[in-house]
Design a protein around this motif. Sequence first.
Motif, short mmCIF file in Angstrom:
data_model
loop_
_atom_site.label_atom_id
_atom_site.label_comp_id
_atom_site.label_asym_id
_atom_site.label_seq_id
_atom_site.Cartn_x
_atom_site.Cartn_y
_atom_site.Cartn_z
N THR A 118 0.85 -1.19 0.00
CA THR A 118 0.00 0.00 0.00
C THR A 118 0.88 1.24 0.00
O THR A 118 1.87 1.31 0.75
CB THR A 118 -0.91 0.03 1.23
OG1 THR A 118 -1.77 -1.12 1.21
CG2 THR A 118 -1.75 1.29 1.27
N PHE A 119 0.55 2.21 -0.84
CA PHE A 119 1.23 3.50 -0.85
C PHE A 119 0.28 4.54 -0.26
O PHE A 119 -0.84 4.73 -0.75
CB PHE A 119 1.62 3.91 -2.27
CG PHE A 119 2.72 3.07 -2.85
CD1 PHE A 119 4.06 3.41 -2.70
CD2 PHE A 119 2.43 1.92 -3.58
CE1 PHE A 119 5.08 2.63 -3.23
CE2 PHE A 119 3.43 1.13 -4.12
CZ PHE A 119 4.75 1.49 -3.94
N ALA A 120 0.72 5.20 0.80
CA ALA A 120 -0.09 6.22 1.45
C ALA A 120 -0.22 7.46 0.57
O ALA A 120 0.58 7.67 -0.34
CB ALA A 120 0.53 6.59 2.80
N ILE A 151 -2.85 1.91 -4.29
CA ILE A 151 -2.26 3.25 -4.30
C ILE A 151 -3.39 4.27 -4.21
O ILE A 151 -4.27 4.31 -5.08
CB ILE A 151 -1.42 3.50 -5.56
CG1 ILE A 151 -0.35 2.42 -5.72
CG2 ILE A 151 -0.77 4.88 -5.51
CD1 ILE A 151 0.50 2.55 -6.98
N ASN A 152 -3.36 5.10 -3.18
CA ASN A 152 -4.43 6.07 -2.94
C ASN A 152 -3.85 7.48 -2.94
O ASN A 152 -2.99 7.81 -2.11
CB ASN A 152 -5.12 5.78 -1.60
CG ASN A 152 -6.22 6.77 -1.29
OD1 ASN A 152 -6.83 7.33 -2.19
ND2 ASN A 152 -6.47 7.01 -0.01
N ALA A 153 -4.30 8.32 -3.90
CA ALA A 153 -3.92 9.74 -3.94
C ALA A 153 -2.41 9.92 -3.85
O ALA A 153 -1.91 10.76 -3.11
CB ALA A 153 -4.63 10.51 -2.82
N SER A 154 -1.69 9.13 -4.61
CA SER A 154 -0.23 9.13 -4.52
C SER A 154 0.35 8.85 -5.90
O SER A 154 -0.34 8.31 -6.77
CB SER A 154 0.21 8.05 -3.52
OG SER A 154 1.47 8.32 -2.99
N SER A 155 1.61 9.21 -6.10
CA SER A 155 2.22 9.08 -7.42
C SER A 155 3.62 8.47 -7.35
O SER A 155 4.59 9.05 -7.83
CB SER A 155 2.28 10.45 -8.10
OG SER A 155 0.99 11.01 -8.23
N PRO A 156 3.77 7.30 -6.75
CA PRO A 156 5.09 6.67 -6.69
C PRO A 156 5.46 6.04 -8.03
O PRO A 156 4.69 6.06 -8.99
CB PRO A 156 4.91 5.60 -5.62
CG PRO A 156 3.48 5.19 -5.78
CD PRO A 156 2.74 6.46 -6.12
N ARG A 157 6.65 5.47 -8.07
CA ARG A 157 7.12 4.76 -9.27
C ARG A 157 7.24 3.28 -8.93
O ARG A 157 7.88 2.91 -7.95
CB ARG A 157 8.47 5.31 -9.73
CG ARG A 157 9.01 4.64 -11.00
CD ARG A 157 10.37 5.21 -11.39
NE ARG A 157 10.89 4.59 -12.59
CZ ARG A 157 10.71 5.02 -13.83
NH1 ARG A 157 9.99 6.12 -14.02
NH2 ARG A 157 11.22 4.40 -14.87
N LEU A 158 6.62 2.43 -9.77
CA LEU A 158 6.67 0.98 -9.62
C LEU A 158 7.35 0.43 -10.86
O LEU A 158 6.89 0.65 -11.98
CB LEU A 158 5.24 0.43 -9.51
CG LEU A 158 5.03 -0.93 -8.85
CD1 LEU A 158 5.29 -0.83 -7.35
CD2 LEU A 158 3.61 -1.44 -9.10
N GLN A 159 8.47 -0.29 -10.68
CA GLN A 159 9.21 -0.76 -11.85
C GLN A 159 9.79 -2.15 -11.61
O GLN A 159 10.18 -2.50 -10.51
CB GLN A 159 10.35 0.22 -12.19
CG GLN A 159 11.39 0.38 -11.08
CD GLN A 159 12.41 1.45 -11.38
OE1 GLN A 159 12.16 2.36 -12.17
NE2 GLN A 159 13.58 1.35 -10.78
N GLY A 175 -8.44 7.81 -5.60
CA GLY A 175 -8.15 9.18 -5.19
C GLY A 175 -7.30 9.95 -6.15
O GLY A 175 -6.51 10.82 -5.74
N GLY A 176 -7.41 9.68 -7.46
CA GLY A 176 -6.60 10.41 -8.44
C GLY A 176 -5.14 9.99 -8.43
O GLY A 176 -4.27 10.75 -8.86
N ALA A 177 -4.85 8.78 -7.97
CA ALA A 177 -3.47 8.29 -7.97
C ALA A 177 -2.90 8.31 -9.38
O ALA A 177 -3.58 7.95 -10.35
CB ALA A 177 -3.41 6.88 -7.40
N GLN A 178 -1.66 8.72 -9.50
CA GLN A 178 -1.03 8.81 -10.81
C GLN A 178 0.41 8.27 -10.73
O GLN A 178 1.39 9.00 -10.90
CB GLN A 178 -1.03 10.25 -11.34
CG GLN A 178 -0.69 10.33 -12.82
CD GLN A 178 -1.13 11.64 -13.43
OE1 GLN A 178 -1.70 12.50 -12.76
NE2 GLN A 178 -0.89 11.80 -14.72
N PRO A 179 0.55 6.97 -10.48
CA PRO A 179 1.90 6.41 -10.41
C PRO A 179 2.54 6.30 -11.79
O PRO A 179 1.86 6.39 -12.82
CB PRO A 179 1.65 5.02 -9.82
CG PRO A 179 0.29 4.66 -10.33
CD PRO A 179 -0.49 5.96 -10.31
#
Length: 591
Positions: A118-120, A151-159, A175-179
């Motif tokens: 989970t990404f906060a 992923i909730n309202a967050s924009s991390p990188r998953l690779q 929540g508009g997450a944009q990873p």
Amino acid sequence: MRFVKHFGSSLLLFAGLLAASLGLLARLPGASVVHAQGGVIYVAPSGTDTPTCGAVTNPCRTLRYAVESRAQPGDRIEVAAGTYTDPVTIAVPGLYVQGAGQTRSLLDGEGARGPMLTFAPGLTATTVFSGFGVLNGITTTTVVSGGGVYINASSPRLQFVRVQSNTGDGLYLAGGAQPTLHGNIFCGNSAFQLENSGDATPDATGNWWGTNTPRPGKTYTGSLRASPPIVVRLQLRQILTGSGSLGSGTFIGTGSLFVGAPARITATMRGGGYDAPPGTTLLLRGQDGFFPGGVTATTLSLVRGQATTVFTPTSSQGVVISAFHPCNGQTAVATLDYRRHLYLPLILKTFPLPPSTPEPTCPTTSSATFDLIPVDSPPADHPDYLHGDLNLSLRGYEPVQGVTLGLVDYNGSVDPNAPQLPALFADNRVPVFSAAYQVYNWDWNCGGQPHGCRGPLLSDWPTTLIGMQTTPGESIRIPSRAPEIYGGGYRALVLYAEEQRITLGYVREDTVAHGYAVHIENVCVDPNLLALYRSRVDANGNRITSGGLQLPALKNGQSLGTAAGTEIRVAVRDRGNFMDPRSRKDWWQGR
């Protein structure tokens, strides 16, 4: 002019001295090491979760404890191979969590826990999760979708992550997450591979979705930029028999292949500028049960997204070969039955299912010879295939509209020693410019990522990569230049090469930061030149320096390969900066 800077050697030296100092301090009686922001935390199954864990000699046992109890903003967490069964929530900003690979470092919910990752809210692309398998997670009453990753309202990188066999969606965005999602494998999850419930449009190019043709509403749902995906392709080349006969020669397709004579099969898993994650395997199966030595299947371990095997059919009629990715036995490519093939002696023909597009055919043999010359600089400070200045596919590029598809005139001084692009062609022509593209920038300080990451599109010039119309198979030569870089007429070094791209440098240094450089895309690099280049690079993409650093070098007029199709794409750089390749006074002098 801006200059490209790399600090790899000095940074590694500093890191080594710092690590040695910390290790000495830890061994002093009564000494304690204070965990500093931006440090490294180590995790291994043999470790122990304590308030002081995280050193190489005292790793934490669980990723969850390292992330949730030990990490500080900007830390890097190195996770050893092993299975970790506790769900993890990443809330600390700027973490770089690096596993040992998608089949080695596993977050496994065992069908009893989830979501596993989970990404906060509030994280940015400086938070990176790389090199893991996320498996067998389940949904909960609070997260009703996304047993794998939430992923909730967050924009991390998953690779380079494998998200497989999770209950519900493999990855759920809210929540508009944009990873940023690149180089991942999503397959075998019970609902969608990815569900986006928000209105953002994440960049998810260069991922494998369990199929060569991911479709909205089936593979994933919600707004998503998913193309181009990673796809599986099979390439078959018949091998000369003792009598020297050769059948139809070559066939490349995205369906299964009929093999009626000894053949070399190359399987690739690439797309969007990304290879399948390290450790990925493909399974080749014979449809009628025949395979070399009577075995019904063989496993290919992909290296840089590619593997090759030699196949000799045991059936008098030959055999149909299909590729499978080991995600719950899902077929990687559409399997065609016997009625879709035409069998003739030593001739291969098939009818690929739409919308597959055959790959360009590149030669596998050559009579050309090439030479190595010594390089007068330290070796490149990143693996070649992960180097954003050498491998143009990492940066990527986008088509641009509204620019002149012809030579343009700029004011300014003229360098008579600039590389000349007409020499690309045997007839020294100014080709038809078929398309214009803009290259992405490269951010070397991208949230602590060791090799950098893609930045925004360049904007200094209207275009930085130009498409040139070609005849498939015509010879492509090096852009000519007057000064030698080494005695004997050598003008350019090969700084990077793979089957259909090459990077040339016009100084005798292993960098594009000094002098001119040229990138050429969609060119079939001469197989002997490619083999010579690869002989100077190890399995990890690092230069081989035993016996001195050497790279292939080319002379004016020397062919480096052939056009792979009807367009090659060319970019020119000056001291690291991408220039406008249409400039008449610079690259097309006298035209």
